[in-house]
Design an enzyme around this catalytic site. Structure first.
Site, PDB file in Angstrom:
ATOM      1  N   TRP A  46       0.831  -1.215   0.000  1.00 33.69           N
ATOM      2  CA  TRP A  46       0.000   0.000   0.000  1.00 33.69           C
ATOM      3  C   TRP A  46       0.854   1.248   0.000  1.00 33.69           C
ATOM      4  O   TRP A  46       0.526   2.228  -0.677  1.00 33.69           O
ATOM      5  CB  TRP A  46      -0.987  -0.023   1.181  1.00 33.69           C
ATOM      6  CG  TRP A  46      -1.909  -1.205   1.099  1.00 33.69           C
ATOM      7  CD1 TRP A  46      -1.974  -2.254   1.963  1.00 33.69           C
ATOM      8  CD2 TRP A  46      -2.878  -1.478   0.070  1.00 33.69           C
ATOM      9  NE1 TRP A  46      -2.923  -3.157   1.544  1.00 33.69           N
ATOM     10  CE2 TRP A  46      -3.482  -2.706   0.396  1.00 33.69           C
ATOM     11  CE3 TRP A  46      -3.283  -0.801  -1.086  1.00 33.69           C
ATOM     12  CZ2 TRP A  46      -4.493  -3.285  -0.405  1.00 33.69           C
ATOM     13  CZ3 TRP A  46      -4.268  -1.365  -1.875  1.00 33.69           C
ATOM     14  CH2 TRP A  46      -4.856  -2.590  -1.535  1.00 33.69           C
ATOM     15  N   ASP A  86      -1.795   6.240   6.457  1.00 39.03           N
ATOM     16  CA  ASP A  86      -2.827   5.326   5.967  1.00 39.03           C
ATOM     17  C   ASP A  86      -3.096   4.349   7.102  1.00 39.03           C
ATOM     18  O   ASP A  86      -2.283   3.474   7.384  1.00 39.03           O
ATOM     19  CB  ASP A  86      -2.305   4.610   4.713  1.00 39.03           C
ATOM     20  CG  ASP A  86      -3.288   3.574   4.181  1.00 39.03           C
ATOM     21  OD1 ASP A  86      -4.357   3.376   4.799  1.00 39.03           O
ATOM     22  OD2 ASP A  86      -2.978   2.967   3.137  1.00 39.03           O
ATOM     23  N   LYS A 129     -12.029  -2.399   6.597  1.00 37.41           N
ATOM     24  CA  LYS A 129     -11.193  -3.256   7.433  1.00 37.41           C
ATOM     25  C   LYS A 129     -11.719  -3.234   8.876  1.00 37.41           C
ATOM     26  O   LYS A 129     -12.125  -4.242   9.405  1.00 37.41           O
ATOM     27  CB  LYS A 129      -9.739  -2.773   7.428  1.00 37.41           C
ATOM     28  CG  LYS A 129      -8.810  -3.174   6.277  1.00 37.41           C
ATOM     29  CD  LYS A 129      -9.382  -3.307   4.949  1.00 37.41           C
ATOM     30  CE  LYS A 129      -8.447  -3.771   3.860  1.00 37.41           C
ATOM     31  NZ  LYS A 129      -7.696  -2.742   3.164  1.00 37.41           N
TER      32      LYS A 129
HETATM   33  C1  LIG Z   1      -7.085  -2.241   1.961  1.00 30.77           C
HETATM   34  C2  LIG Z   1      -6.089  -1.184   2.081  1.00 30.77           C
HETATM   35  C3  LIG Z   1      -6.000  -0.138   1.151  1.00 30.77           C
HETATM   36  C4  LIG Z   1      -6.900  -0.052  -0.059  1.00 30.77           C
HETATM   37  O1  LIG Z   1      -8.155   0.326   0.315  1.00 30.77           O
HETATM   38  P1  LIG Z   1      -9.322   0.580  -0.773  1.00 30.77           P
HETATM   39  O2  LIG Z   1     -10.398   1.130   0.110  1.00 30.77           O
HETATM   40  O3  LIG Z   1      -9.643  -0.747  -1.376  1.00 30.77           O
HETATM   41  O4  LIG Z   1      -8.830   1.552  -1.753  1.00 30.77           O
HETATM   42  C5  LIG Z   1      -5.062   0.837   1.368  1.00 30.77           C
HETATM   43  N1  LIG Z   1      -4.244   0.812   2.427  1.00 30.77           N
HETATM   44  C6  LIG Z   1      -4.289  -0.178   3.337  1.00 30.77           C
HETATM   45  C7  LIG Z   1      -3.353  -0.156   4.503  1.00 30.77           C
HETATM   46  C8  LIG Z   1      -5.218  -1.202   3.195  1.00 30.77           C
HETATM   47  O5  LIG Z   1      -5.257  -2.187   4.092  1.00 30.77           O
END
Ligand SMILES: *Cc1c(COP(=O)(O)O)cnc(C)c1O
Length: 362
Positions: free
Chosen positions: A104, A173, A197
């Site tokens: 990511w 993030d 998540k």
């Molecule tokens: C799942 C995830 C993403 C991507 O998320 P989307 O909502 O599918 O764009 C980005 N960063 C992390 C840390 C993730 O676990």
């Protein structure tokens, strides 16, 4: 018919608290005596105003946010934030520091590069397939921000402590560990998290941004890509994903009122992770893939002695009501995602299954 629920270890979309699902079910056809479903009401109605305002208020209370932070709901997932961040916050003549700790982070870097922004990758753990969090990083004092991924969902690593960046705001993030532990927001200028998540169903990204960063956004961005559009409209500039935001509201209520806040949640999360890691470490059959000091308490990644055994393990676990244990398609192996909503009994059941599987197959 008895309710059939498994222990769901999927990485995302992921398990939600059962009381939340039950509340949705109970009110789904007639939301608060309106005679309408939550999926049928107007996003301009008083009923929905109360939903979004309560979600924002709860997020602020849980994270202890001062008046200088805005809580926004933006579509496009965490992936859109990879581009929105540099578009809004990184001017042409300045640069930002990025730490690369996995898939990511790499994507966040890629989007900034597509936009031809000046970014400096100040640390990376790519040399050992992202199995650790880099230490002793020299950050640039004149960077506009430092971008990092707080929990690496795929590689199973997590920042235990956030680095000292000499006053440069951290942008994180937190898709897979938001609201899993207490946070000192003083270090952060912005945090963002795809809902699917740890806080709700798919469909929206929660963005928490400090007011002074909002004030630095340049003119000329398309409305839907400008954070100010969301901040000035309470995320109601266009039609938001109402159902997702409603579910987030209920998850935050559960977190506040049933769990008892982030200190209580963190304690439970650490207990769950310890249960699983202690078992993995006690024998030779299972092997954790992340360095011990970099391990995630949300996504526990591990291998078995062979790929055949991993396949068998995942298949038999599924038969035993333990789902979603396959590692990400890019890395293989096994992964147990044990987010906030995964009860301790789920982790205990997994450890029990792992013991029996080892006895039969070692
Ligand atoms: C799942 C995830 C993403 C991507 O998320 P989307 O909502 O599918 O764009 C980005 N960063 C992390 C840390 C993730 O676990």
């Amino acid at each position: 018919m008895a309710l059939h629920r498994i222990f769901n270890f999927n990485a995302g979309p992921a398990v939600l608290p059962l009381p939340v699902l039950e509340e949705i079910q109970a009110s789904f056809l007639d939301y608060r005596s309106s005679g309408m479903s939550i999926t049928e009401i107007s996003h301009r109605s008083k009923l929905f105003d109360e939903v979004i305002n309560d979600a924002v208020a709860r997020a602020k209370r849980l994270l202890n946010l001062g008046e200088d932070f805005h809580v926004l709901f933006i579509q496009g997932g965490a992936s859109l934030q990879f581009a929105m961040l540099p578009m809004n916050l990184l001017p042409k003549d300045r640069f930002a520091d990025y730490v690369n700790t996995g898939t990511w982070s790499t994507k966040a870097i890629k989007e900034a590069e597509i936009l031809k922004k000046d970014i400096r990758v100040v640390a990376s753990s790519k040399d050992r397939d992202f199995c650790y969090i880099p230490k002793n990083i020299s950050f640039n004092r004149d960077a506009v921000y430092v971008h990092l991924t707080s929990n690496n969902t795929i590689k199973g690593t997590q920042w235990a402590n956030f680095p000292d960046t000499a006053g440069v705001p951290i942008i994180a993030d937190m898709s897979s560990d938001i609201l899993s532990r207490r946070l000192d927001m003083k270090k952060f200028g912005l945090i963002y998290a795809g809902a699917q998540k740890n806080i709700g169903p798919a469909g929206v990204c929660m963005v928490i941004i400090r007011d002074d960063l909002l004030k630095q956004i340049p003119e000329g961005l398309p409305s839907m890509l400008d954070y100010r559009t969301y901040a000035t409209s309470n995320s109601l500039y266009n039609t938001p994903p109402c159902f997702t935001i409603y579910t987030i509201q209920l998850v935050l209520k559960w977190l506040e009122e049933t769990v008892g806040g982030l200190d209580a949640m963190e304690k439970i999360n650490r207990q769950k992770a310890r249960l699983l890691y202690d078992f993995i470490d006690a024998g030779e059959f299972y092997r954790g893939t992340a360095d011990k000091d970099s391990r995630s308490f949300m996504n526990v990644t591990f291998r078995l002695p062979s790929e055949e055994l991993e396949k068998k393990f995942i298949a038999e676990a599924t038969e035993n009501g333990l789902g979603g244990l396959k590692g990400h398609r890019s890395v293989g192996g096994c992964r147990a995602s044990i987010y906030n909503a995964m009860p301790t009994e789920g982790v205990a059941a997994l450890v029990d299954f792992m013991k029996h599987f080892e006895q039969k197959n070692a």
